[in-house]
Design a protein around this motif. Structure first.
Motif, PDB file in Angstrom:
ATOM      1  N   ASP A 133       0.845  -1.199   0.000  1.00 25.79           N
ATOM      2  CA  ASP A 133       0.000   0.000   0.000  1.00 25.79           C
ATOM      3  C   ASP A 133       0.875   1.241   0.000  1.00 25.79           C
ATOM      4  OD1 ASP A 133      -3.087  -0.832   0.906  1.00 25.79           O
ATOM      5  OD2 ASP A 133      -1.548  -2.245   1.523  1.00 25.79           O
ATOM      6  N   ALA A 134       0.444   2.277  -0.710  1.00 24.79           N
ATOM      7  CA  ALA A 134       1.215   3.519  -0.750  1.00 24.79           C
ATOM      8  C   ALA A 134       0.341   4.659  -1.240  1.00 24.79           C
ATOM      9  CB  ALA A 134       2.431   3.363  -1.657  1.00 24.79           C
ATOM     10  N   THR A 135       0.829   5.853  -1.060  1.00 22.30           N
ATOM     11  CA  THR A 135       0.255   7.020  -1.717  1.00 22.30           C
ATOM     12  C   THR A 135       1.063   7.243  -2.982  1.00 22.30           C
ATOM     13  OG1 THR A 135      -0.393   8.018   0.377  1.00 22.30           O
ATOM     14  CG2 THR A 135      -0.243   9.474  -1.523  1.00 22.30           C
ATOM     15  N   LEU A 136       0.384   7.289  -4.121  1.00 19.17           N
ATOM     16  CA  LEU A 136       1.054   7.408  -5.408  1.00 19.17           C
ATOM     17  C   LEU A 136       0.929   8.834  -5.939  1.00 19.17           C
ATOM     18  CD1 LEU A 136       2.379   6.271  -8.014  1.00 19.17           C
ATOM     19  CD2 LEU A 136       0.066   5.654  -8.779  1.00 19.17           C
ATOM     20  N   ASN A 152      -1.287  17.262 -11.245  1.00 28.29           N
ATOM     21  CA  ASN A 152      -0.464  16.440 -10.361  1.00 28.29           C
ATOM     22  C   ASN A 152      -1.315  16.046  -9.165  1.00 28.29           C
ATOM     23  OD1 ASN A 152       1.694  16.931 -12.088  1.00 28.29           O
ATOM     24  ND2 ASN A 152       2.322  18.755 -10.949  1.00 28.29           N
ATOM     25  N   VAL A 153      -1.481  14.760  -8.934  1.00 27.52           N
ATOM     26  CA  VAL A 153      -2.383  14.293  -7.876  1.00 27.52           C
ATOM     27  C   VAL A 153      -1.707  13.203  -7.046  1.00 27.52           C
ATOM     28  CG1 VAL A 153      -4.475  14.834  -9.185  1.00 27.52           C
ATOM     29  CG2 VAL A 153      -3.428  12.577  -9.407  1.00 27.52           C
ATOM     30  N   ASN A 154      -2.251  12.984  -5.863  1.00 29.23           N
ATOM     31  CA  ASN A 154      -1.844  11.877  -4.992  1.00 29.23           C
ATOM     32  C   ASN A 154      -3.006  10.906  -4.869  1.00 29.23           C
ATOM     33  OD1 ASN A 154       0.828  12.751  -4.260  1.00 29.23           O
ATOM     34  ND2 ASN A 154      -0.142  14.363  -3.059  1.00 29.23           N
ATOM     35  N   CYS A 155      -2.784   9.652  -5.165  1.00 31.44           N
ATOM     36  CA  CYS A 155      -3.847   8.644  -5.151  1.00 31.44           C
ATOM     37  C   CYS A 155      -3.485   7.512  -4.207  1.00 31.44           C
ATOM     38  CB  CYS A 155      -4.044   8.059  -6.549  1.00 31.44           C
ATOM     39  SG  CYS A 155      -4.467   9.242  -7.816  1.00 31.44           S
ATOM     40  N   ASP A 156      -4.511   6.846  -3.695  1.00 34.00           N
ATOM     41  CA  ASP A 156      -4.296   5.615  -2.928  1.00 34.00           C
ATOM     42  C   ASP A 156      -3.952   4.496  -3.905  1.00 34.00           C
ATOM     43  OD1 ASP A 156      -4.912   6.865  -0.526  1.00 34.00           O
ATOM     44  OD2 ASP A 156      -7.051   6.450  -0.727  1.00 34.00           O
ATOM     45  N   PHE A 157      -2.858   3.815  -3.635  1.00 34.14           N
ATOM     46  CA  PHE A 157      -2.353   2.779  -4.539  1.00 34.14           C
ATOM     47  C   PHE A 157      -2.202   1.475  -3.779  1.00 34.14           C
ATOM     48  CE2 PHE A 157       1.205   0.285  -6.175  1.00 34.14           C
ATOM     49  CZ  PHE A 157       0.912   0.182  -7.519  1.00 34.14           C
ATOM     50  N   ILE A 158      -2.674   0.381  -4.380  1.00 26.96           N
ATOM     51  CA  ILE A 158      -2.522  -0.962  -3.801  1.00 26.96           C
ATOM     52  C   ILE A 158      -2.105  -1.919  -4.905  1.00 26.96           C
ATOM     53  CG2 ILE A 158      -3.725  -2.934  -2.763  1.00 26.96           C
ATOM     54  CD1 ILE A 158      -5.585  -0.975  -1.374  1.00 26.96           C
ATOM     55  N   ILE A 159      -1.129  -2.749  -4.609  1.00 26.76           N
ATOM     56  CA  ILE A 159      -0.748  -3.826  -5.520  1.00 26.76           C
ATOM     57  C   ILE A 159      -0.622  -5.109  -4.714  1.00 26.76           C
ATOM     58  CG2 ILE A 159       1.725  -3.312  -5.329  1.00 26.76           C
ATOM     59  CD1 ILE A 159       1.927  -4.210  -8.318  1.00 26.76           C
ATOM     60  N   GLN A 160      -1.165  -6.204  -5.251  1.00 24.66           N
ATOM     61  CA  GLN A 160      -1.190  -7.482  -4.539  1.00 24.66           C
ATOM     62  C   GLN A 160      -0.364  -8.528  -5.296  1.00 24.66           C
ATOM     63  OE1 GLN A 160      -5.429  -8.014  -4.485  1.00 24.66           O
ATOM     64  NE2 GLN A 160      -5.655  -7.015  -2.489  1.00 24.66           N
ATOM     65  N   PHE A 161       0.485  -9.235  -4.556  1.00 22.81           N
ATOM     66  CA  PHE A 161       1.353 -10.259  -5.131  1.00 22.81           C
ATOM     67  C   PHE A 161       0.888 -11.642  -4.678  1.00 22.81           C
ATOM     68  CE2 PHE A 161       3.789  -6.406  -4.390  1.00 22.81           C
ATOM     69  CZ  PHE A 161       4.417  -6.182  -5.614  1.00 22.81           C
ATOM     70  N   GLU A 180      -7.228   4.300  -6.156  1.00 25.52           N
ATOM     71  CA  GLU A 180      -8.492   4.849  -5.631  1.00 25.52           C
ATOM     72  C   GLU A 180      -9.585   3.784  -5.624  1.00 25.52           C
ATOM     73  OE1 GLU A 180      -9.127   8.112  -4.413  1.00 25.52           O
ATOM     74  OE2 GLU A 180      -6.927   8.094  -4.387  1.00 25.52           O
ATOM     75  N   GLU A 181      -9.192   2.547  -5.216  1.00 29.69           N
ATOM     76  CA  GLU A 181     -10.088   1.391  -5.088  1.00 29.69           C
ATOM     77  C   GLU A 181     -10.646   0.898  -6.418  1.00 29.69           C
ATOM     78  OE1 GLU A 181     -13.076   2.207  -2.186  1.00 29.69           O
ATOM     79  OE2 GLU A 181     -11.641   2.427  -0.550  1.00 29.69           O
ATOM     80  N   ASN A 210     -13.318   5.714 -14.919  1.00 29.69           N
ATOM     81  CA  ASN A 210     -14.324   6.615 -14.352  1.00 29.69           C
ATOM     82  C   ASN A 210     -13.844   7.189 -13.014  1.00 29.69           C
ATOM     83  OD1 ASN A 210     -16.231   6.150 -16.435  1.00 29.69           O
ATOM     84  ND2 ASN A 210     -16.786   4.211 -15.466  1.00 29.69           N
ATOM     85  N   LEU A 211     -12.573   7.538 -12.996  1.00 28.54           N
ATOM     86  CA  LEU A 211     -11.981   8.069 -11.779  1.00 28.54           C
ATOM     87  C   LEU A 211     -12.147   9.579 -11.725  1.00 28.54           C
ATOM     88  CD1 LEU A 211      -8.661   6.054 -11.586  1.00 28.54           C
ATOM     89  CD2 LEU A 211     -10.525   5.931  -9.964  1.00 28.54           C
ATOM     90  N   VAL A 212     -12.426  10.030 -10.547  1.00 31.45           N
ATOM     91  CA  VAL A 212     -12.444  11.462 -10.287  1.00 31.45           C
ATOM     92  C   VAL A 212     -11.495  11.702  -9.139  1.00 31.45           C
ATOM     93  CG1 VAL A 212     -13.785  13.461  -9.594  1.00 31.45           C
ATOM     94  CG2 VAL A 212     -14.839  11.707 -11.069  1.00 31.45           C
ATOM     95  N   VAL A 213     -10.397  12.336  -9.429  1.00 24.21           N
ATOM     96  CA  VAL A 213      -9.382  12.591  -8.427  1.00 24.21           C
ATOM     97  C   VAL A 213      -9.361  14.074  -8.097  1.00 24.21           C
ATOM     98  CG1 VAL A 213      -6.928  12.425  -7.864  1.00 24.21           C
ATOM     99  CG2 VAL A 213      -8.008  10.693  -9.310  1.00 24.21           C
ATOM    100  N   GLU A 214      -9.597  14.399  -6.856  1.00 18.67           N
ATOM    101  CA  GLU A 214      -9.642  15.793  -6.459  1.00 18.67           C
ATOM    102  C   GLU A 214      -8.308  16.196  -5.828  1.00 18.67           C
ATOM    103  OE1 GLU A 214     -12.968  16.163  -3.892  1.00 18.67           O
ATOM    104  OE2 GLU A 214     -14.443  15.733  -5.470  1.00 18.67           O
TER     105      GLU A 214
END
Length: 214
Positions: A133-136, A152-161, A180-181, A210-214
């Protein structure tokens, strides 16, 4: 006369042998109804060990130990650890370890690792999953709007291995990537991974998800 018990020469008429202690009847013959003193007891025969029984008990104990180990491992949670993944590589990115690539990517912040049992969308168990998990920090853009200005935005980022039986011990695959889920399509896995492994900023195309990043 001679003691017929031990063969010792004894005076005639003796009632017992001075050497072996046998009680005599006066003629050198040991009395049948008298105990013999000073004689060593006959050694007891050693007990025979039941080898088959011992082997059977040992085999049963081994089986019990194996069953206990299997049950404990099954109940102890995921068998895939964070350290396993961080020290391994992705199938298409074997030039460096996963831990090195993800922990040195310049555009991640607030990073963390976790491990858990994976479940697919239908609720089926898929084995152990290690999640990063990270802020991207990325650049948000949109093909659908010509007048949209990149942000330039910061998004919630998840990657699963994950790892399956067809992979090498130090090889892992991607179970899912989320921003962003929203789950990225498989075709975009390569885009984000290329950005991470080349330490380049990632372009996030909002309309694709369909992402809306504020």
């Amino acid at each position: 006369m001679i003691c017929n018990k031990c063969g010792n020469q004894i005076p005639d008429g003796s009632k017992f042998c001075e050497k072996c202690g046998a009680t005599l009847d006066g003629s050198g013959t040991a009395a049948n109804n008298q105990p013999v003193y000073g004689g060593a007891p006959a050694p007891a025969e050693p007990k025979k060990k039941n080898t088959k029984l011992i082997i059977g008990i040992i085999a049963a104990l081994v089986v019990i130990v194996i069953v206990i180990v299997i049950v404990v491992n099954a109940l102890s949670g995921p068998s895939l650890s964070v350290d396993d993944v961080k020290s391994g590589t992705l199938t298409s990115y074997s030039s460096t370890t996963i831990g090195n690539a993800f922990e040195n990517y310049s555009y991640f912040d607030n990073t963390s690792w976790d491990e858990f049992d994976g479940v697919d969308d239908d609720g089926n168990e898929v084995g152990a999953i290690v999640e990063f998990d990270a802020t991207l920090y990325c650049i948000a853009t949109d093909y659908d709007y010509e007048d949209y200005e990149d942000e330039n935005v910061n998004c919630d980022f998840i990657i699963q291995f994950y790892q399956d039986e067809d992979m090498d011990d130090d090889e892992f695959g991607i179970w899912g990537i989320y921003i962003e889920e929203k789950r990225l399509d498989d075709i975009d896995f390569e885009l984000i991974l290329d950005s991470i492994y080349n330490d380049e900023v990632f372009y996030l195309y909002l309309s694709d998800y369909n992402l809306v990043v504020e």
